[in-house]
Design a protein around this motif. Structure first.
Motif, PDB file in Angstrom:
ATOM      1  N   ALA A  78       0.829  -1.212   0.000  1.00 29.72           N
ATOM      2  CA  ALA A  78       0.000   0.000   0.000  1.00 29.72           C
ATOM      3  C   ALA A  78       0.863   1.262   0.000  1.00 29.72           C
ATOM      4  O   ALA A  78       0.601   2.210  -0.748  1.00 29.72           O
ATOM      5  CB  ALA A  78      -0.934   0.002   1.203  1.00 29.72           C
ATOM      6  N   VAL A  79       1.902   1.268   0.829  1.00 32.41           N
ATOM      7  CA  VAL A  79       2.790   2.442   0.885  1.00 32.41           C
ATOM      8  C   VAL A  79       3.506   2.628  -0.442  1.00 32.41           C
ATOM      9  O   VAL A  79       3.577   3.742  -0.981  1.00 32.41           O
ATOM     10  CB  VAL A  79       3.794   2.309   2.049  1.00 32.41           C
ATOM     11  CG1 VAL A  79       4.891   3.363   1.961  1.00 32.41           C
ATOM     12  CG2 VAL A  79       3.070   2.398   3.382  1.00 32.41           C
ATOM     13  N   THR A  80       4.031   1.546  -0.997  1.00 33.75           N
ATOM     14  CA  THR A  80       4.748   1.637  -2.265  1.00 33.75           C
ATOM     15  C   THR A  80       3.822   2.098  -3.389  1.00 33.75           C
ATOM     16  O   THR A  80       4.198   2.959  -4.199  1.00 33.75           O
ATOM     17  CB  THR A  80       5.388   0.286  -2.624  1.00 33.75           C
ATOM     18  OG1 THR A  80       6.247  -0.109  -1.555  1.00 33.75           O
ATOM     19  CG2 THR A  80       6.190   0.372  -3.902  1.00 33.75           C
ATOM     20  N   ALA A  81       2.619   1.572  -3.446  1.00 40.24           N
ATOM     21  CA  ALA A  81       1.663   2.000  -4.471  1.00 40.24           C
ATOM     22  C   ALA A  81       1.332   3.479  -4.324  1.00 40.24           C
ATOM     23  O   ALA A  81       1.210   4.202  -5.319  1.00 40.24           O
ATOM     24  CB  ALA A  81       0.399   1.160  -4.397  1.00 40.24           C
ATOM     25  N   THR A  82       1.209   3.939  -3.095  1.00 38.67           N
ATOM     26  CA  THR A  82       0.923   5.357  -2.855  1.00 38.67           C
ATOM     27  C   THR A  82       2.072   6.236  -3.319  1.00 38.67           C
ATOM     28  O   THR A  82       1.850   7.268  -3.973  1.00 38.67           O
ATOM     29  CB  THR A  82       0.646   5.601  -1.355  1.00 38.67           C
ATOM     30  OG1 THR A  82      -0.468   4.783  -0.965  1.00 38.67           O
ATOM     31  CG2 THR A  82       0.332   7.050  -1.070  1.00 38.67           C
ATOM     32  N   VAL A  83       3.288   5.831  -3.028  1.00 39.30           N
ATOM     33  CA  VAL A  83       4.461   6.614  -3.435  1.00 39.30           C
ATOM     34  C   VAL A  83       4.597   6.613  -4.956  1.00 39.30           C
ATOM     35  O   VAL A  83       4.820   7.661  -5.580  1.00 39.30           O
ATOM     36  CB  VAL A  83       5.745   6.070  -2.761  1.00 39.30           C
ATOM     37  CG1 VAL A  83       6.992   6.715  -3.342  1.00 39.30           C
ATOM     38  CG2 VAL A  83       5.686   6.294  -1.252  1.00 39.30           C
ATOM     39  N   THR A  85       2.364   6.128  -7.308  1.00 39.92           N
ATOM     40  CA  THR A  85       1.276   6.797  -8.033  1.00 39.92           C
ATOM     41  C   THR A  85       0.990   8.213  -7.526  1.00 39.92           C
ATOM     42  O   THR A  85      -0.060   8.778  -7.847  1.00 39.92           O
ATOM     43  CB  THR A  85      -0.013   5.957  -7.955  1.00 39.92           C
ATOM     44  OG1 THR A  85      -0.388   5.803  -6.575  1.00 39.92           O
ATOM     45  CG2 THR A  85       0.176   4.609  -8.598  1.00 39.92           C
ATOM     46  N   ALA A  86       1.908   8.781  -6.777  1.00 39.91           N
ATOM     47  CA  ALA A  86       1.693  10.135  -6.253  1.00 39.91           C
ATOM     48  C   ALA A  86       1.587  11.163  -7.372  1.00 39.91           C
ATOM     49  O   ALA A  86       0.840  12.137  -7.264  1.00 39.91           O
ATOM     50  CB  ALA A  86       2.812  10.517  -5.294  1.00 39.91           C
ATOM     51  N   GLY A 102       9.633   5.122  -5.185  1.00 39.44           N
ATOM     52  CA  GLY A 102       9.136   3.895  -4.560  1.00 39.44           C
ATOM     53  C   GLY A 102      10.255   2.931  -4.219  1.00 39.44           C
ATOM     54  O   GLY A 102      10.310   2.400  -3.106  1.00 39.44           O
TER      55      GLY A 102
END
Length: 132
Positions: A78-83, A85-86, A102
């Protein structure tokens, strides 16, 4: 110290992917080494968890290890996807800088994991298994 070395190799591979992914062979090589190091680290951690507790608690220790790995994987994803796709381009795809960020976040996390692995106490006496 297998876990320490494996964690350091994983951190190095993630950093290499973040900053040196110009060609396909570089990416494939880094991911191949990463995969081997991850397999070694996870297998070693599972063994370390089981031998670090009394025999009557191995099932609980194994379950806690399993749950921690699953929860950590979910949170990390979740954290990596957020970073990643920021920032998106006009077509909605992540920018290359998102992937760099990421993989950099993942590499930094693995540096911390390496430090934590180095802090694991080393037991000099093997656990005795009662004979049947």
């Amino acid at each position: 110290r297998v876990v320490v070395v494996s964690s350091a190799v994983i951190a190095a591979c993630l950093a290499a992917i973040a900053w040196r992914y110009a060609t396909a062979w570089q990416m494939v090589t880094a991911l191949g080494i990463y995969g081997v190091a991850l397999g070694v680290a996870l297998a070693s951690l599972a063994t370390l968890v089981v031998v670090s507790v009394p025999p009557s608690q191995t099932a609980v220790a194994g379950a806690v290890n399993f749950n921690a790995r699953n929860i950590g994987g979910a949170v990390g994803t979740a954290v990596t996807a957020t970073v990643v796709t920021a920032e998106l381009d006009s077509g909605g795809a992540p920018l290359a800088s998102g992937y760099t960020a990421g993989f950099t976040v993942l590499a930094v996390c693995m540096v911390f994991a390496t430090a934590l692995a180095a802090a694991i106490p080393v037991s000099r006496t093997p656990r005795r298994v009662p004979s049947p």
